[in-house]
Design a protein around this motif. Structure first.
Motif, PDB file in Angstrom:
ATOM      1  N   GLY A  83      11.293   3.600   3.859  1.00 34.34           N
ATOM      2  CA  GLY A  83      11.275   4.147   2.515  1.00 34.34           C
ATOM      3  C   GLY A  83      11.609   5.621   2.528  1.00 34.34           C
ATOM      4  N   GLU A  84      11.908   6.167   1.335  1.00 36.57           N
ATOM      5  CA  GLU A  84      12.236   7.585   1.233  1.00 36.57           C
ATOM      6  C   GLU A  84      11.775   8.136  -0.101  1.00 36.57           C
ATOM      7  OE1 GLU A  84      16.124  10.586   1.370  1.00 36.57           O
ATOM      8  OE2 GLU A  84      16.251   8.577   2.245  1.00 36.57           O
ATOM      9  N   ILE A  85      11.246   9.366  -0.075  1.00 33.11           N
ATOM     10  CA  ILE A  85      10.896  10.108  -1.278  1.00 33.11           C
ATOM     11  C   ILE A  85      11.651  11.436  -1.233  1.00 33.11           C
ATOM     12  CG2 ILE A  85       9.054  11.177  -2.629  1.00 33.11           C
ATOM     13  CD1 ILE A  85       7.090   9.287  -1.316  1.00 33.11           C
ATOM     14  N   PRO A  86      12.604  11.655  -2.126  1.00 33.06           N
ATOM     15  CA  PRO A  86      13.324  12.935  -2.130  1.00 33.06           C
ATOM     16  C   PRO A  86      12.386  14.080  -2.485  1.00 33.06           C
ATOM     17  CG  PRO A  86      14.484  11.248  -3.396  1.00 33.06           C
ATOM     18  CD  PRO A  86      13.120  10.720  -3.127  1.00 33.06           C
ATOM     19  N   GLY A  87      12.525  15.179  -1.776  1.00 30.81           N
ATOM     20  CA  GLY A  87      11.733  16.365  -2.065  1.00 30.81           C
ATOM     21  C   GLY A  87      12.526  17.366  -2.875  1.00 30.81           C
ATOM     22  N   VAL A 112       8.084  18.001   0.499  1.00 27.57           N
ATOM     23  CA  VAL A 112       9.274  17.889   1.343  1.00 27.57           C
ATOM     24  C   VAL A 112       9.883  16.510   1.127  1.00 27.57           C
ATOM     25  CG1 VAL A 112       8.293  19.424   3.092  1.00 27.57           C
ATOM     26  CG2 VAL A 112       7.995  16.949   3.325  1.00 27.57           C
ATOM     27  N   THR A 113      11.096  16.315   1.618  1.00 31.00           N
ATOM     28  CA  THR A 113      11.668  14.972   1.622  1.00 31.00           C
ATOM     29  C   THR A 113      10.989  14.164   2.729  1.00 31.00           C
ATOM     30  OG1 THR A 113      13.802  15.636   0.732  1.00 31.00           O
ATOM     31  CG2 THR A 113      13.754  13.618   2.045  1.00 31.00           C
ATOM     32  N   LEU A 114      10.474  13.012   2.366  1.00 24.02           N
ATOM     33  CA  LEU A 114       9.788  12.166   3.338  1.00 24.02           C
ATOM     34  C   LEU A 114      10.561  10.869   3.543  1.00 24.02           C
ATOM     35  CD1 LEU A 114       5.911  12.187   2.717  1.00 24.02           C
ATOM     36  CD2 LEU A 114       7.204  13.272   4.560  1.00 24.02           C
ATOM     37  N   ARG A 115      10.692  10.498   4.792  1.00 22.81           N
ATOM     38  CA  ARG A 115      11.211   9.183   5.153  1.00 22.81           C
ATOM     39  C   ARG A 115      10.122   8.471   5.945  1.00 22.81           C
ATOM     40  NH1 ARG A 115      17.508  10.782   6.792  1.00 22.81           N
ATOM     41  NH2 ARG A 115      18.246  10.858   4.629  1.00 22.81           N
ATOM     42  N   LEU A 116      10.028   7.188   5.743  1.00 27.07           N
ATOM     43  CA  LEU A 116       8.964   6.386   6.350  1.00 27.07           C
ATOM     44  C   LEU A 116       9.565   5.297   7.212  1.00 27.07           C
ATOM     45  CD1 LEU A 116       5.837   5.580   6.276  1.00 27.07           C
ATOM     46  CD2 LEU A 116       6.520   3.952   4.494  1.00 27.07           C
ATOM     47  N   ILE A 117       9.064   5.157   8.432  1.00 27.94           N
ATOM     48  CA  ILE A 117       9.445   4.028   9.272  1.00 27.94           C
ATOM     49  C   ILE A 117       8.188   3.468   9.923  1.00 27.94           C
ATOM     50  CG2 ILE A 117      10.062   5.525  11.232  1.00 27.94           C
ATOM     51  CD1 ILE A 117      11.727   2.158  10.245  1.00 27.94           C
ATOM     52  N   LEU A 118       7.873   2.231   9.597  1.00 23.96           N
ATOM     53  CA  LEU A 118       6.703   1.550  10.146  1.00 23.96           C
ATOM     54  C   LEU A 118       7.186   0.348  10.953  1.00 23.96           C
ATOM     55  CD1 LEU A 118       4.426   1.600   6.955  1.00 23.96           C
ATOM     56  CD2 LEU A 118       4.545   3.283   8.811  1.00 23.96           C
ATOM     57  N   GLU A 119       6.845   0.341  12.216  1.00 22.37           N
ATOM     58  CA  GLU A 119       7.353  -0.674  13.144  1.00 22.37           C
ATOM     59  C   GLU A 119       6.427  -1.883  13.184  1.00 22.37           C
ATOM     60  OE1 GLU A 119       9.038  -0.930  17.748  1.00 22.37           O
ATOM     61  OE2 GLU A 119       7.963   0.859  17.077  1.00 22.37           O
ATOM     62  N   GLY A 120       7.022  -3.063  13.401  1.00 25.13           N
ATOM     63  CA  GLY A 120       6.238  -4.289  13.472  1.00 25.13           C
ATOM     64  C   GLY A 120       6.148  -4.903  14.842  1.00 25.13           C
ATOM     65  N   MET A 121       6.768  -4.264  15.858  1.00 29.24           N
ATOM     66  CA  MET A 121       6.775  -4.867  17.195  1.00 29.24           C
ATOM     67  C   MET A 121       6.622  -3.806  18.283  1.00 29.24           C
ATOM     68  SD  MET A 121       9.702  -7.824  16.796  1.00 29.24           S
ATOM     69  CE  MET A 121       9.268  -8.529  18.379  1.00 29.24           C
ATOM     70  N   GLU A 122       5.858  -2.768  18.002  1.00 32.57           N
ATOM     71  CA  GLU A 122       5.709  -1.694  18.990  1.00 32.57           C
ATOM     72  C   GLU A 122       5.005  -2.168  20.246  1.00 32.57           C
ATOM     73  OE1 GLU A 122       4.143   1.726  21.171  1.00 32.57           O
ATOM     74  OE2 GLU A 122       2.975   0.119  20.246  1.00 32.57           O
ATOM     75  N   GLU A 123       4.046  -3.071  20.106  1.00 23.71           N
ATOM     76  CA  GLU A 123       3.241  -3.502  21.251  1.00 23.71           C
ATOM     77  C   GLU A 123       3.930  -4.549  22.117  1.00 23.71           C
ATOM     78  OE1 GLU A 123       0.812  -1.869  22.019  1.00 23.71           O
ATOM     79  OE2 GLU A 123      -0.332  -1.162  20.310  1.00 23.71           O
ATOM     80  N   THR A 124       5.044  -5.077  21.667  1.00 21.12           N
ATOM     81  CA  THR A 124       5.741  -6.100  22.444  1.00 21.12           C
ATOM     82  C   THR A 124       7.200  -5.666  22.606  1.00 21.12           C
ATOM     83  OG1 THR A 124       6.287  -8.458  22.536  1.00 21.12           O
ATOM     84  CG2 THR A 124       6.052  -7.508  20.337  1.00 21.12           C
ATOM     85  N   GLU A 125       8.153  -6.583  22.521  1.00 25.69           N
ATOM     86  CA  GLU A 125       9.561  -6.230  22.723  1.00 25.69           C
ATOM     87  C   GLU A 125      10.108  -5.610  21.437  1.00 25.69           C
ATOM     88  OE1 GLU A 125      11.117  -6.331  25.587  1.00 25.69           O
ATOM     89  OE2 GLU A 125       9.304  -7.115  26.523  1.00 25.69           O
ATOM     90  N   LYS A 170       0.830  -1.209   0.000  1.00 23.65           N
ATOM     91  CA  LYS A 170       0.000   0.000   0.000  1.00 23.65           C
ATOM     92  C   LYS A 170       0.864   1.260   0.000  1.00 23.65           C
ATOM     93  CE  LYS A 170      -4.171  -1.989   2.073  1.00 23.65           C
ATOM     94  NZ  LYS A 170      -4.984  -1.776   0.847  1.00 23.65           N
ATOM     95  N   PHE A 171       1.945   1.243   0.759  1.00 22.54           N
ATOM     96  CA  PHE A 171       2.803   2.431   0.803  1.00 22.54           C
ATOM     97  C   PHE A 171       3.628   2.574  -0.472  1.00 22.54           C
ATOM     98  CE2 PHE A 171       1.535   2.676   5.176  1.00 22.54           C
ATOM     99  CZ  PHE A 171       1.593   4.035   5.450  1.00 22.54           C
ATOM    100  N   ARG A 172       4.004   1.460  -1.092  1.00 27.46           N
ATOM    101  CA  ARG A 172       4.658   1.554  -2.394  1.00 27.46           C
ATOM    102  C   ARG A 172       3.720   2.187  -3.414  1.00 27.46           C
ATOM    103  NH1 ARG A 172       7.620  -4.409  -2.817  1.00 27.46           N
ATOM    104  NH2 ARG A 172       9.576  -3.815  -1.785  1.00 27.46           N
ATOM    105  N   ALA A 173       2.475   1.752  -3.427  1.00 27.58           N
ATOM    106  CA  ALA A 173       1.499   2.286  -4.375  1.00 27.58           C
ATOM    107  C   ALA A 173       1.205   3.764  -4.100  1.00 27.58           C
ATOM    108  CB  ALA A 173       0.215   1.473  -4.313  1.00 27.58           C
ATOM    109  N   ALA A 174       1.336   4.194  -2.829  1.00 22.75           N
ATOM    110  CA  ALA A 174       1.031   5.583  -2.472  1.00 22.75           C
ATOM    111  C   ALA A 174       2.172   6.541  -2.797  1.00 22.75           C
ATOM    112  CB  ALA A 174       0.692   5.679  -0.989  1.00 22.75           C
ATOM    113  N   GLY A 175       3.350   6.008  -3.192  1.00 19.87           N
ATOM    114  CA  GLY A 175       4.449   6.897  -3.566  1.00 19.87           C
ATOM    115  C   GLY A 175       5.814   6.493  -3.056  1.00 19.87           C
ATOM    116  N   GLU A 199       8.042   4.245  -3.547  1.00 17.47           N
ATOM    117  CA  GLU A 199       8.350   3.156  -4.469  1.00 17.47           C
ATOM    118  C   GLU A 199       9.510   2.303  -3.998  1.00 17.47           C
ATOM    119  OE1 GLU A 199       8.943   4.908  -8.291  1.00 17.47           O
ATOM    120  OE2 GLU A 199       6.850   5.607  -8.468  1.00 17.47           O
ATOM    121  N   ASP A 200      10.428   2.879  -3.216  1.00 20.51           N
ATOM    122  CA  ASP A 200      11.578   2.108  -2.735  1.00 20.51           C
ATOM    123  C   ASP A 200      11.346   1.516  -1.348  1.00 20.51           C
ATOM    124  OD1 ASP A 200      11.741   4.320  -1.064  1.00 20.51           O
ATOM    125  OD2 ASP A 200      13.939   4.426  -1.152  1.00 20.51           O
TER     126      ASP A 200
END
Length: 447
Positions: free
Chosen positions: A73-77, A144-157, A50-55, A57-58
């Motif tokens: 991921g990152e989108i240069p601005g 702007v330049t956007l960087r994306l970080i989506l965590e997979g274990m925030e609720e646990t360790e 979904k995030f690749r499709a939203a922009g 791409e990397d």
């Protein structure tokens, strides 16, 4: 785009945003040990696409030594534009039937109040779709330049802190946007500016070599369960304030709650008094709180007429911004070691020392976010705290020392019931938060 243009654009996008949210709620992405790994990886893969499709791409899974992979991921601005890091998480809390759900937690359900119910509807799949909606409003080309970080274990360790420490260059930015919070009430904008920390330990109380007949020995032989109960009561005064010497407290000067508001939010039983003293906001965001969150002893089903030789409890204490978690934990341990009755033997095992966090509110990024919130919601923006802890924030600050932080999202305190039964989100709150994020990026680009 003007504010009205942004609102109109986001309104048209909302059916797709809600469809995404409902798809994600249906995936039981519980990252806790002992749960099926397949749904978590399915959630990760769906989110990535979904995030690749939203922009982005990397966008890709990042290698981590253990646990579920973060998505980066990152989108240069444009040249000279500021850099913004977007954060949310794709894992959720368990949803046991014993919690008392009125609908299936893995079936997104729209009820009469207009809210969407299901585990993760607020925490934090609403954060994911807020970022997606914002990206679509810019057609995948943010100013702007956007960087994306989506965590997979925030609720646990969490494994993200170690990842950030290993790759600090990926997180260098001007502003972090943490979309894992919310307003106190739907429609009333607040900026979250303070998070309490969390220290925890397990205390074991022992009084006898082995169980004893309660009739033959009771009255003289000390019961470890009773000793533990008496020890736990020393952690609070009669009003319910924390009574541990050396623990830090303060007062809150931002938004507040009435006692009636809090009673309704917490679903308190009739006749039960609030604990502590001071304003409700003081008690929630500026003073410490303490709870026994688990006890090990004989269950009622397995009980017999014996005196307990030992009993244990896990104690969690929320600590205020500005305090040192190691010092606060040491004060808690010292109290437990010195307040047991009848000379009972006490062993304390420290378990956790997560730092609190205070957001800097004097920067241009924070000012832009506050203005964006006011425009998106059509009313002035206030400030609130949160009792929830996000230890990651200090790690991110260490990785990018000059960066500012914005903590917000669609998870309203009044009704969302995150981590509990019947978790839900108001779609209108998601819509307004998407508008706010679009306006924020525009303002940052202009400045």
């Amino acid at each position: 785009m003007t504010t009205s243009d942004v609102q109109a654009t986001v309104r048209e996008l909302m059916p797709g945003v809600i469809a995404d949210l409902e798809e994600l709620i249906a995936i039981p992405s519980i990252a806790f040990p002992g749960y099926d790994e397949k749904p978590v990886m399915t959630m990760a893969e769906v989110t990535l696409e979904k995030f690749r499709a939203a922009g982005f791409e990397d966008a890709r899974f990042m290698d981590v030594p253990t646990g579920y992979p973060p998505i980066y991921g990152e989108i240069p601005g444009p040249e000279g534009a500021p850099t913004v890091v977007l954060y949310a998480h794709y894992d959720v809390q368990p949803a046991h039937a014993s919690q008392g759900w009125s609908s299936d937690p893995w079936t997104p359900t729209r009820k009469e109040d207009g809210r969407i119910y299901g585990r993760g509807a607020s925490d934090d799949k609403s954060g994911l779709v807020t970022h997606l909606g914002m990206m679509r409003a810019f057609d995948g080309k943010p100013p702007v330049t956007l960087r994306l970080i989506l965590e997979g274990m925030e609720e646990t360790e969490s494994n993200l802190e170690e990842f950030v420490e290993t790759h600090p260059e990926l997180f260098e930015c001007d502003l972090f946007v943490i979309c894992d919070m919310g307003n106190i009430r739907v429609g009333d904008p607040v900026m979250t500016t303070a998070l309490r920390g969390d220290v925890a330990c397990v205390v074991k109380v022992s009084t006898l070599e082995h169980p004893l007949h309660s009739g033959v020995f009771g009255g003289a032989a000390p019961d470890a369960m009773m000793a533990l109960a008496r020890l736990l009561t020393t952690l609070q005064d009669d009003a319910g304030n924390v009574a541990v010497e050396g623990v830090t407290g303060g007062s809150w000067s931002g938004a507040d709650l009435t006692e009636d508001d809090f009673r309704a939010m917490a679903d308190m039983l009739p006749g039960v008094s609030l604990a502590g003293t001071g304003t409700v906001a003081d008690r929630l965001w500026a003073k410490p709180s303490i709870n026994a969150i688990g006890i090990d002893t004989t269950s009622i089903a397995d009980s017999s007429n014996v005196i307990h030789p030992e009993a244990s409890a896990k104690v969690s204490m929320r600590i205020v911004p500005g305090s040192d978690p190691k010092e606060e934990l040491a004060a808690l341990v010292a109290h437990l070691e010195t307040h047991a009755p009848w000379g009972a033997k006490v062993e304390v095992t420290p378990m956790k020392a997560a730092p609190p966090y205070r957001v800097k509110t004097d920067g241009a990024g924070y000012a832009a976010a506050r203005d964006a919130m006011a425009e998106a919601f059509g009313k002035p923006c206030d400030e609130a705290g949160s009792g929830g802890s996000i230890p990651l924030l200090q790690t991110l600050e260490d990785a990018s020392p000059g960066a500012e932080f914005v903590l917000w999202g669609p998870e309203d305190t009044a009704q969302a019931r995150i981590h509990a039964s019947d978790e839900s989100v108001d779609p209108k709150e998601i819509e307004r938060m998407i508008v706010a994020q679009v306006l924020l990026l525009q303002k940052l680009a202009q400045r």
